[in-house]
Scaffold this motif. Structure first.
Motif, PDB file in Angstrom:
ATOM      1  N   PRO A   5       8.427 -76.541  30.396  1.00 41.84           N
ATOM      2  CA  PRO A   5       9.639 -77.122  29.820  1.00 41.84           C
ATOM      3  C   PRO A   5      10.738 -76.083  29.665  1.00 41.84           C
ATOM      4  O   PRO A   5      10.498 -74.875  29.739  1.00 41.84           O
ATOM      5  N   THR A   6      11.944 -76.571  29.450  1.00 45.86           N
ATOM      6  CA  THR A   6      13.065 -75.673  29.192  1.00 45.86           C
ATOM      7  C   THR A   6      12.785 -74.848  27.949  1.00 45.86           C
ATOM      8  O   THR A   6      12.302 -75.364  26.937  1.00 45.86           O
ATOM      9  N   ALA A   7      13.078 -73.568  28.002  1.00 44.79           N
ATOM     10  CA  ALA A   7      12.842 -72.692  26.860  1.00 44.79           C
ATOM     11  C   ALA A   7      13.708 -73.118  25.681  1.00 44.79           C
ATOM     12  O   ALA A   7      14.892 -73.455  25.850  1.00 44.79           O
ATOM     13  N   ALA A   8      13.128 -73.112  24.479  1.00 45.59           N
ATOM     14  CA  ALA A   8      13.915 -73.377  23.278  1.00 45.59           C
ATOM     15  C   ALA A   8      14.891 -72.235  23.026  1.00 45.59           C
ATOM     16  O   ALA A   8      16.008 -72.450  22.537  1.00 45.59           O
ATOM     17  N   LEU A   9      14.475 -71.023  23.368  1.00 41.57           N
ATOM     18  CA  LEU A   9      15.337 -69.840  23.257  1.00 41.57           C
ATOM     19  C   LEU A   9      15.134 -68.983  24.493  1.00 41.57           C
ATOM     20  O   LEU A   9      14.004 -68.632  24.831  1.00 41.57           O
ATOM     21  N   ASP A  10      16.240 -68.671  25.149  1.00 39.20           N
ATOM     22  CA  ASP A  10      16.205 -67.863  26.364  1.00 39.20           C
ATOM     23  C   ASP A  10      17.165 -66.691  26.181  1.00 39.20           C
ATOM     24  O   ASP A  10      18.380 -66.878  26.112  1.00 39.20           O
ATOM     25  N   ILE A  11      16.607 -65.504  26.061  1.00 37.94           N
ATOM     26  CA  ILE A  11      17.395 -64.276  25.897  1.00 37.94           C
ATOM     27  C   ILE A  11      17.266 -63.463  27.179  1.00 37.94           C
ATOM     28  O   ILE A  11      16.154 -63.187  27.636  1.00 37.94           O
ATOM     29  N   ASP A  12      18.395 -63.065  27.755  1.00 38.55           N
ATOM     30  CA  ASP A  12      18.354 -62.318  29.011  1.00 38.55           C
ATOM     31  C   ASP A  12      19.297 -61.118  28.962  1.00 38.55           C
ATOM     32  O   ASP A  12      20.506 -61.275  28.754  1.00 38.55           O
ATOM     33  N   ALA A  13      18.733 -59.929  29.098  1.00 40.22           N
ATOM     34  CA  ALA A  13      19.494 -58.674  29.180  1.00 40.22           C
ATOM     35  C   ALA A  13      20.490 -58.530  28.031  1.00 40.22           C
ATOM     36  O   ALA A  13      21.634 -58.120  28.227  1.00 40.22           O
ATOM     37  N   LEU A  14      20.031 -58.826  26.822  1.00 46.96           N
ATOM     38  CA  LEU A  14      20.910 -58.823  25.644  1.00 46.96           C
ATOM     39  C   LEU A  14      21.037 -57.412  25.065  1.00 46.96           C
ATOM     40  O   LEU A  14      20.047 -56.771  24.730  1.00 46.96           O
ATOM     41  N   SER A  15      22.272 -56.947  24.954  1.00 44.43           N
ATOM     42  CA  SER A  15      22.554 -55.649  24.345  1.00 44.43           C
ATOM     43  C   SER A  15      23.682 -55.799  23.340  1.00 44.43           C
ATOM     44  O   SER A  15      24.558 -56.666  23.477  1.00 44.43           O
ATOM     45  N   PHE A  16      23.662 -54.942  22.317  1.00 46.33           N
ATOM     46  CA  PHE A  16      24.701 -54.974  21.286  1.00 46.33           C
ATOM     47  C   PHE A  16      24.799 -53.585  20.667  1.00 46.33           C
ATOM     48  O   PHE A  16      23.788 -52.911  20.471  1.00 46.33           O
ATOM     49  N   ALA A  17      26.028 -53.182  20.351  1.00 50.63           N
ATOM     50  CA  ALA A  17      26.234 -51.862  19.756  1.00 50.63           C
ATOM     51  C   ALA A  17      27.214 -51.959  18.600  1.00 50.63           C
ATOM     52  O   ALA A  17      28.141 -52.774  18.600  1.00 50.63           O
ATOM     53  N   TYR A  18      26.980 -51.112  17.596  1.00 54.90           N
ATOM     54  CA  TYR A  18      27.935 -50.918  16.502  1.00 54.90           C
ATOM     55  C   TYR A  18      28.702 -49.638  16.827  1.00 54.90           C
ATOM     56  O   TYR A  18      28.230 -48.541  16.528  1.00 54.90           O
ATOM     57  N   GLY A  19      29.837 -49.794  17.486  1.00 50.72           N
ATOM     58  CA  GLY A  19      30.550 -48.610  17.943  1.00 50.72           C
ATOM     59  C   GLY A  19      29.733 -47.899  19.003  1.00 50.72           C
ATOM     60  O   GLY A  19      29.339 -48.489  20.014  1.00 50.72           O
ATOM     61  N   ALA A  20      29.432 -46.632  18.763  1.00 54.64           N
ATOM     62  CA  ALA A  20      28.650 -45.851  19.724  1.00 54.64           C
ATOM     63  C   ALA A  20      27.144 -46.015  19.526  1.00 54.64           C
ATOM     64  O   ALA A  20      26.351 -45.551  20.346  1.00 54.64           O
ATOM     65  N   LYS A  21      26.750 -46.664  18.448  1.00 55.26           N
ATOM     66  CA  LYS A  21      25.318 -46.813  18.135  1.00 55.26           C
ATOM     67  C   LYS A  21      24.778 -48.099  18.732  1.00 55.26           C
ATOM     68  O   LYS A  21      25.196 -49.193  18.354  1.00 55.26           O
ATOM     69  N   LYS A  22      23.852 -47.986  19.660  1.00 58.33           N
ATOM     70  CA  LYS A  22      23.261 -49.160  20.310  1.00 58.33           C
ATOM     71  C   LYS A  22      22.171 -49.739  19.415  1.00 58.33           C
ATOM     72  O   LYS A  22      21.222 -49.048  19.051  1.00 58.33           O
ATOM     73  N   ALA A  23      22.331 -51.033  19.047  1.00 56.21           N
ATOM     74  CA  ALA A  23      21.362 -51.694  18.177  1.00 56.21           C
ATOM     75  C   ALA A  23      20.325 -52.480  18.966  1.00 56.21           C
ATOM     76  O   ALA A  23      19.169 -52.575  18.551  1.00 56.21           O
ATOM     77  N   LEU A  24      20.735 -53.053  20.088  1.00 60.27           N
ATOM     78  CA  LEU A  24      19.828 -53.782  20.967  1.00 60.27           C
ATOM     79  C   LEU A  24      20.072 -53.318  22.393  1.00 60.27           C
ATOM     80  O   LEU A  24      21.224 -53.175  22.819  1.00 60.27           O
ATOM     81  N   ASP A  25      18.977 -53.125  23.129  1.00 58.65           N
ATOM     82  CA  ASP A  25      19.096 -52.537  24.464  1.00 58.65           C
ATOM     83  C   ASP A  25      18.328 -53.372  25.487  1.00 58.65           C
ATOM     84  O   ASP A  25      17.111 -53.266  25.608  1.00 58.65           O
ATOM     85  N   GLN A  26      19.042 -54.244  26.192  1.00 56.01           N
ATOM     86  CA  GLN A  26      18.479 -55.003  27.320  1.00 56.01           C
ATOM     87  C   GLN A  26      17.262 -55.844  26.926  1.00 56.01           C
ATOM     88  O   GLN A  26      16.206 -55.787  27.571  1.00 56.01           O
ATOM     89  N   LEU A  27      17.418 -56.664  25.864  1.00 49.66           N
ATOM     90  CA  LEU A  27      16.325 -57.543  25.439  1.00 49.66           C
ATOM     91  C   LEU A  27      16.262 -58.772  26.344  1.00 49.66           C
ATOM     92  O   LEU A  27      17.284 -59.407  26.613  1.00 49.66           O
ATOM     93  N   ALA A  45      15.044 -51.802  13.312  1.00 47.23           N
ATOM     94  CA  ALA A  45      14.582 -52.081  14.677  1.00 47.23           C
ATOM     95  C   ALA A  45      15.576 -52.922  15.463  1.00 47.23           C
ATOM     96  O   ALA A  45      15.590 -52.893  16.692  1.00 47.23           O
ATOM     97  N   GLY A  46      16.392 -53.716  14.755  1.00 44.41           N
ATOM     98  CA  GLY A  46      17.342 -54.600  15.416  1.00 44.41           C
ATOM     99  C   GLY A  46      17.098 -56.077  15.161  1.00 44.41           C
ATOM    100  O   GLY A  46      17.770 -56.937  15.731  1.00 44.41           O
ATOM    101  N   LYS A  47      16.135 -56.395  14.270  1.00 46.43           N
ATOM    102  CA  LYS A  47      15.792 -57.798  14.003  1.00 46.43           C
ATOM    103  C   LYS A  47      16.997 -58.565  13.452  1.00 46.43           C
ATOM    104  O   LYS A  47      17.309 -59.672  13.912  1.00 46.43           O
ATOM    105  N   ASP A  59      29.382 -62.106  17.761  1.00 45.66           N
ATOM    106  CA  ASP A  59      29.680 -62.791  19.012  1.00 45.66           C
ATOM    107  C   ASP A  59      29.734 -61.858  20.214  1.00 45.66           C
ATOM    108  O   ASP A  59      29.219 -62.159  21.268  1.00 45.66           O
ATOM    109  N   SER A  60      30.338 -60.708  20.069  1.00 46.70           N
ATOM    110  CA  SER A  60      30.568 -59.823  21.203  1.00 46.70           C
ATOM    111  C   SER A  60      29.282 -59.100  21.589  1.00 46.70           C
ATOM    112  O   SER A  60      28.713 -58.350  20.801  1.00 46.70           O
ATOM    113  N   HIS A  61      28.821 -59.344  22.814  1.00 50.04           N
ATOM    114  CA  HIS A  61      27.599 -58.690  23.276  1.00 50.04           C
ATOM    115  C   HIS A  61      27.523 -58.757  24.789  1.00 50.04           C
ATOM    116  O   HIS A  61      28.252 -59.494  25.440  1.00 50.04           O
ATOM    117  N   ASP A  62      26.625 -57.978  25.340  1.00 53.11           N
ATOM    118  CA  ASP A  62      26.302 -58.060  26.767  1.00 53.11           C
ATOM    119  C   ASP A  62      25.017 -58.852  26.909  1.00 53.11           C
ATOM    120  O   ASP A  62      24.098 -58.728  26.099  1.00 53.11           O
TER     121      ASP A  62
END
Length: 248
Positions: A5-27, A45-47, A59-62
């Motif tokens: 079935p279609t995934a209830a949650l699909d995360i692909d290559a998700l990254s996010f940073a607070y300025g220069a500090k990367k909080a999530l890296d290619q999840l 950890a980034g939870k 909102d802003s993320h890769d």
């Protein structure tokens, strides 16, 4: 073989940073209907960042996030309609009754009064809270407030439930009751759950486990798969192995 079935949650290559500090890296990961996934990770950890992105507090993320096939950025309303949330900090109105809190939430989702009454009764009965429906929230203990928040999160019949450490600060019986209730709900309804926790005993043998450390996924699979990956005999030891000895 039947297609998945279609995934209830699909995360692909998700990254996010607070300025220069990367909080999530290619999840990248998926959660499917009927799966309870425990999100484990030490502080920092980034939870919380991950949950903030899924709920669009940030909102802003890769990368890409989809809920039940709906793109979170392009189809925001349709995506969020599939999501129920219980935050770590209570968001109930303490001076309103249990019923008034739930009716207010139902109205925000455009649920008619008649339909809301049926759903509220159903959820409160399942959570053994129907007899407390006329009490003000401030009269309830922590465990009972959590039950009301879970009932509220389920009123619009979401397909994905996010739980952000919902048992923090509760006594052992209240915590165990909520853990068992959520797992039973998954078994009975096919709901998908992403549960952020730091308590290893909240992981059931048939759960999926997602270990996050320093913004990266260190393990993602069934309990048995994570134990096999780490060569350990229990999730507590596996967690230590994957997080460089961080205690839980």
């Amino acid at each position: 073989m039947m297609p998945r079935p279609t995934a209830a949650l699909d995360i692909d290559a998700l990254s996010f940073a607070y300025g220069a500090k990367k909080a999530l890296d290619q999840l990248s990961f998926r959660i499917y209907p009927g799966e309870c996934t425990l999100l484990l990770g030490p502080n920092g950890a980034g939870k919380s960042t991950l949950f903030s992105l899924i709920t669009r507090l940030y909102d802003s993320h890769d990368g890409h996030i989809a809920l039940c096939g709906f793109d979170l950025q392009k189809q925001t309303g349709q995506a969020l309609a599939k999501l129920g949330i219980v935050f770590q900090q209570t968001t109930l109105d303490m001076d309103l009754s249990v019923l008034d809190n739930l009716y207010y939430h139902a109205a925000l989702h455009g649920i008619s009064r008649k339909q809301a009454a049926l759903r509220i009764e159903q959820e409160l009965l399942r959570l053994a809270m129907w007899e407390r429906r006329h009490e003000k929230v401030r009269q309830l203990n922590g465990g009972h407030r959590r039950r009301v928040e879970i009932a509220r999160a389920l009123l619009h019949q979401p397909q994905l439930l996010l739980l952000d450490e919902p048992t923090v600060g509760l006594d052992v019986p209240s915590r165990q009751a909520i853990v068992e209730y959520v797992h039973q709900l998954v078994r009975d309804t096919g709901l998908a759950v992403l549960w952020a926790s730091h308590l290893i005993d909240e992981v059931y043998p048939d759960d999926y486990v997602l270990v996050l450390h320093k913004g990266q996924i260190k393990a993602n699979g069934t309990v048995d798969e994570v134990l096999q990956l780490t060569g350990t005999s229990g999730i507590k030891d596996a967690f230590r192995e994957l997080t460089e000895g961080v205690a839980v």
